[in-house]
Write an enzyme that holds these catalytic residues in place. Structure first.
Site, short mmCIF file in Angstrom:
data_model
loop_
_atom_site.label_atom_id
_atom_site.label_comp_id
_atom_site.label_asym_id
_atom_site.label_seq_id
_atom_site.Cartn_x
_atom_site.Cartn_y
_atom_site.Cartn_z
N GLU A 20 0.83 -1.22 0.00
CA GLU A 20 0.00 0.00 0.00
C GLU A 20 0.86 1.27 0.00
O GLU A 20 0.53 2.27 -0.63
CB GLU A 20 -0.91 0.00 1.24
CG GLU A 20 -1.89 1.14 1.32
CD GLU A 20 -2.99 1.05 0.25
OE1 GLU A 20 -3.76 0.10 0.26
OE2 GLU A 20 -3.04 1.97 -0.59
N GLU A 51 12.47 13.43 -3.37
CA GLU A 51 13.42 12.31 -3.41
C GLU A 51 14.82 12.85 -3.11
O GLU A 51 15.07 14.06 -3.27
CB GLU A 51 13.41 11.68 -4.80
CG GLU A 51 12.07 11.10 -5.22
CD GLU A 51 11.61 9.94 -4.32
OE1 GLU A 51 12.34 8.95 -4.23
OE2 GLU A 51 10.54 10.04 -3.72
N LYS A 94 5.45 4.74 -9.89
CA LYS A 94 4.18 4.40 -9.22
C LYS A 94 3.14 3.95 -10.24
O LYS A 94 2.34 3.04 -9.97
CB LYS A 94 3.68 5.61 -8.43
CG LYS A 94 4.57 5.91 -7.22
CD LYS A 94 4.29 7.28 -6.65
CE LYS A 94 5.16 7.61 -5.47
NZ LYS A 94 5.20 9.04 -5.15
N GLY A 99 5.65 11.28 3.61
CA GLY A 99 5.81 11.68 5.01
C GLY A 99 5.96 10.43 5.85
O GLY A 99 5.40 9.38 5.52
N1 HSE Z 1 9.08 12.28 -3.59
C1 HSE Z 1 7.79 11.66 -3.48
C2 HSE Z 1 6.72 12.74 -3.64
C3 HSE Z 1 7.69 10.95 -2.17
O1 HSE Z 1 7.07 13.92 -3.67
O2 HSE Z 1 5.55 12.40 -3.76
C4 HSE Z 1 6.69 9.83 -2.13
O3 HSE Z 1 7.05 8.75 -2.94
#
Ligand code: HSE
Length: 332
Positions: A142, A203, A218, A312
């Protein structure tokens, strides 16, 4: 007694430990008793078959920045008895390591896996799913997509009987933050990027955010794991947000649109892409700040929209613990 091993003790691993401590009573009421028998980071770890003291592990990590040397993740996987491995090491979407090996070895020994690590799933989702099935284990993920925004179990459970035609969403909070500030304040992209980094959700290399790489990773997980497709990262048509100017917002907003980085997979239209798109300002995907959102198009349920925090430490921990509860729930 459910035995848990945590592999990776950065902000996500520590967030999980904190939630297991602070919400221990609620979790025990839902899944029964559990203990964490090992916690590792890239340098070492703590292991105790009667349960590691998580408060002490957090304290050591905060003070010394690393867990004591001597115990390694692979040693734990090969030698300790545990029911579920929580794999939260750093993502690498090129080769998936070290998470890929950790996940494979856990599944091979029949242990369930919960992960927030996108790399192994981007590189080898189908292989991992087959390995899990062969060994009677489950792979839960998830936290890899949308953080605390529920999407994986929403599609796998609540929408299980539906055919998923398309999923379109905002899957990168950093880009969404930059674009929504550009929309409101008409600031230049690089001015906002510096501030976006301070939010702590970008990131390690923010190119992964602004070039759409994180969102594309994703999207690959969504396509392969939730829509039964078989796509690779390279198959995603990808344009980032680095060329978007404040002036582009002037033009868009005059016509009632805003600009957002949209990740989109559509089986009917044959679309697999991440790109900046014009979105009507009243549209459910025209969200602001670091939020993520997804619109799921189905045959029976119609369109379902979810919105939530995509990153987070405590948000990711919420998603990880939701997988733990899904695996072992014995009470409502
Ligand atoms: N760097 C990603 C974002 C973190 O800004 O959504 C979550 O994968």
């Amino acid at each position: 007694m459910i035995k848990i091993a945590i592999f990776g003790f950065g902000s996500v691993g520590q967030g999980v430990a904190e939630v297991l401590l602070s919400k221990g009573d609620v979790i025990r009421r839902l899944i029964g008793d559990f203990e964490v028998v090992a916690v590792t980071d890239s340098k070492g770890g703590l292991a105790d078959e009667n349960g590691v003291d998580l408060a002490e592990a957090l304290e050591i990590k905060r003070k010394r920045k690393r867990l004591p040397e001597g115990v390694t993740t692979m040693y734990i996987i090969e030698n300790m008895d545990f029911d579920v491995g929580i794999e939260v090491t750093v993502t690498n979407i090129e080769h998936g390591e070290p998470g890929l090996t950790h996940i494979k070895e856990c599944l091979k020994r029949g242990a369930n896996v919960i992960t927030s690590n996108k790399g192994p799933l981007v590189v080898a989702y189908k292989e991992l799913a087959r390995l899990a099935e062969k060994n009677g284990a489950r792979l839960m993920f998830e936290a890899t997509v949308g953080g605390a925004m529920p999407i994986v179990k929403l599609v796998k459970n609540d929408l299980a009987v539906n055919e998923i035609y398309a999923i379109k969403g905002i899957l990168n909070g950093t880009c969404n933050y930059i674009l929504s500030r550009m929309e409101r304040e008409r600031l230049a992209y690089d001015q906002i990027l510096a501030e976006a980094k301070e939010l702590g959700i970008a990131e390690a290399d923010p190119t992964y955010d602004v070039e759409g790489i994180d969102a594309a990773a994703k999207l690959v997980i969504i396509a392969n794991a939730l829509m039964d497709m078989d796509v690779k990262f390279e198959d995603v048509e990808r344009v980032g947000i680095t060329k978007i100017t404040p002036e582009a917002f002037e033009v868009a907003m005059e016509k009632g649109y805003t600009i957002r980085l949209i990740a989109e997979v559509d089986k009917i239209e044959g679309i697999l892409r991440v790109s900046p798109r014009l979105i009507p300002i009243q549209h459910p995907l025209a969200i602001s700040g670091t939020l993520n959102a997804a619109l799921i198009r189905t045959d029976l349920a119609g369109d379902v929209v979810v919105v939530g925090k995509g990153a987070g430490s405590k948000e990711t921990a919420s998603a990880i613990v939701s997988d733990l509860i899904e695996l072992y729930r014995c009470r409502d």
